[in-house]
Design a protein around this motif. Structure first.
Motif, short mmCIF file in Angstrom:
data_model
loop_
_atom_site.label_atom_id
_atom_site.label_comp_id
_atom_site.label_asym_id
_atom_site.label_seq_id
_atom_site.Cartn_x
_atom_site.Cartn_y
_atom_site.Cartn_z
N MET A 1 27.38 -4.26 65.59
CA MET A 1 27.93 -3.29 64.65
C MET A 1 28.72 -2.24 65.42
N GLU A 2 29.87 -1.88 64.92
CA GLU A 2 30.71 -0.90 65.59
C GLU A 2 30.63 0.44 64.86
N PHE A 3 30.51 1.51 65.66
CA PHE A 3 30.40 2.84 65.10
C PHE A 3 31.63 3.65 65.47
N GLY B 1 14.61 8.32 63.72
CA GLY B 1 14.50 7.82 65.09
C GLY B 1 15.43 8.56 66.04
N PHE B 2 15.16 8.38 67.32
CA PHE B 2 15.88 9.11 68.36
C PHE B 2 17.32 8.62 68.52
N ALA B 3 17.52 7.32 68.58
CA ALA B 3 18.86 6.77 68.80
C ALA B 3 19.80 7.12 67.65
N LYS B 4 19.36 6.88 66.43
CA LYS B 4 20.21 7.13 65.26
C LYS B 4 20.52 8.61 65.12
N ALA B 5 19.55 9.47 65.40
CA ALA B 5 19.78 10.91 65.28
C ALA B 5 20.80 11.40 66.30
N ASN B 6 20.75 10.85 67.52
CA ASN B 6 21.75 11.22 68.52
C ASN B 6 23.15 10.79 68.10
N PHE C 1 24.39 4.85 71.07
CA PHE C 1 23.05 4.31 71.20
C PHE C 1 22.86 3.15 70.21
N ASP C 2 22.14 2.15 70.65
CA ASP C 2 21.77 1.04 69.78
C ASP C 2 20.67 1.52 68.84
N GLU C 3 20.95 1.57 67.56
CA GLU C 3 20.02 2.13 66.59
C GLU C 3 18.87 1.20 66.23
N GLN C 4 18.82 0.02 66.87
CA GLN C 4 17.65 -0.85 66.71
C GLN C 4 16.43 -0.26 67.41
N TYR C 5 16.68 0.69 68.33
CA TYR C 5 15.58 1.39 69.01
C TYR C 5 15.23 2.63 68.20
N PHE C 6 13.97 2.76 67.84
CA PHE C 6 13.54 3.95 67.10
C PHE C 6 13.19 5.08 68.07
N PHE D 1 12.15 5.40 72.50
CA PHE D 1 11.98 4.77 73.79
C PHE D 1 12.92 3.55 73.94
N ASN D 2 13.28 3.25 75.17
CA ASN D 2 14.11 2.12 75.57
C ASN D 2 15.60 2.29 75.30
N GLU D 3 15.96 3.27 74.42
CA GLU D 3 17.38 3.42 74.10
C GLU D 3 18.19 3.93 75.28
N ASP D 4 17.56 4.72 76.17
CA ASP D 4 18.29 5.21 77.34
C ASP D 4 18.53 4.09 78.35
N ILE D 5 17.55 3.19 78.49
CA ILE D 5 17.74 2.04 79.36
C ILE D 5 18.90 1.19 78.86
N ASP D 6 18.89 0.92 77.58
CA ASP D 6 19.91 0.08 76.97
C ASP D 6 21.30 0.70 77.10
N LEU D 7 21.39 2.00 76.85
CA LEU D 7 22.69 2.68 76.93
C LEU D 7 23.24 2.61 78.35
N CYS D 8 22.41 2.89 79.33
CA CYS D 8 22.88 2.84 80.72
C CYS D 8 23.29 1.43 81.12
#
Length: 306
Positions: free
Chosen positions: A1-3, A80-85, A206-211, A213-220
């Motif tokens: 999905m593209e944002f 969630g953290f990813a979606k809120a960011n 950020f990948d919003e599939q992460y609620f 934790f793990n979203e920072d790993i994925d982003l990097c």
């Protein structure tokens, strides 16, 4: 999905930096974080955007009165953290984005040093400072990408506490170097992570599939795969007040964390169907064990998970 992360139409004005903080019942430490932001940032233009994922944090009203210049986004539910960011970035006007946890304290010139470093190094897509614990000791905020063994030898696992110098923990937490020099790393903690806006947009945020934790790993990892460097920058220092209590964790948080692990491994590793089954089984076992241990922990007086 593209944002799409576009500047707000009502204002073409940009600032050097957008400080973005996602809070969930964290108004008490957040006040100290805001104080450190406005006390230490002097040489650059900046804005602060807070996304409140809680619906009953009474302290937020007082914070808004104390800091009327802050842009507060109040969500009707915890998204969630990813979606809120990502939500905050859509409202941001900064050329550079700084993702902060509400329990962090900035030190003088730390963030301005990071902004200057990014401007001088166009090949850097993510930058993180040296992170210290409350007592001044080092918090291992740059790490190597997780493997299956990381589930058993991570920063908080019992095995890492019992055997702190085992090779799996040493490798994952990068305890094999002094943390006093700039270094290209696999990933950086999202407690204080700076990303050029153009890079964030390029990788679709950020990948919003992460609620949580793990979203920072994925982003990097995504930033690195897009051809940019991920750099640990110890010339800048911050303090991160990690909650180390033995309080009971909400069941939903434990489950969502492990769902995030499954998503991460499925996204980046599981090309082999058999390997995917094995990994998912191991993560499920880890989740069940944490749920079992959680039964014997103290009930917290208030949720403080962000």
């Amino acid at each position: 999905m593209e944002f799409l992360f576009l500047l707000p139409e009502e204002s073409a004005e940009t600032v050097n930096l957008s400080c973005i903080i996602v809070s969930y019942n964290n108004s008490t430490p957040l006040r100290n974080c805001l104080e450190s932001i406005y006390h230490t940032l002097r040489e650059i233009s900046f804005e602060v955007i807070i996304v409140d994922n809680s619906q009953n944090d009474s302290g937020m009203l007082s914070l808004k009165e104390s800091y009327p210049q802050v842009q507060l986004i109040q969500n009707t539910q915890n998204v969630g953290f990813a979606k809120a960011n990502n939500q905050a970035v859509r409202s941001a006007k900064g050329e550079t984005l700084l993702f902060l946890n509400p329990d962090t304290i900035l030190t003088d010139q730390a963030i301005e040093k990071m902004v200057a470093f990014l401007k001088s190094n166009a090949d850097v897509g993510a930058l993180g400072p040296k992170v210290l614990n409350e007592d001044g000791s080092l918090q291992y905020s740059c790490r190597r990408f997780p493997t299956l063994m990381t589930g058993f030898f991570n920063r908080y696992s019992l095995l890492s506490k019992w055997f702190p110098d085992n090779p799996y923990t040493v490798n994952y937490l990068m305890k094999d170097f002094s943390h006093d020099e700039n270094r290209e790393v696999d990933w950086l903690s999202g407690c204080c992570l700076m990303v050029p806006r153009a890079v964030f947009e390029k990788v679709n945020g950020f990948d919003e599939q992460y609620f949580l934790f793990n979203e920072d790993i994925d982003l990097c990892r995504t930033i690195s795969q897009s051809g940019y460097k991920v750099i640990y920058f110890p010339s800048a220092e911050i303090t991160h007040y990690v909650n180390t209590s033995n309080s009971k964790v909400p069941v939903a948080i434990i489950i969502k964390r492990h769902q995030g692990m499954k998503h991460y491994y499925g996204k980046h590793y599981a090309k082999n169907p058999l390997a995917k089954i094995i990994v998912n089984f191991a993560i499920t076992l880890r989740c069940l064990s944490q749920l079992a241990f959680n039964l014997f922990k103290e009930t917290p007086t208030r949720d403080t998970f962000k």
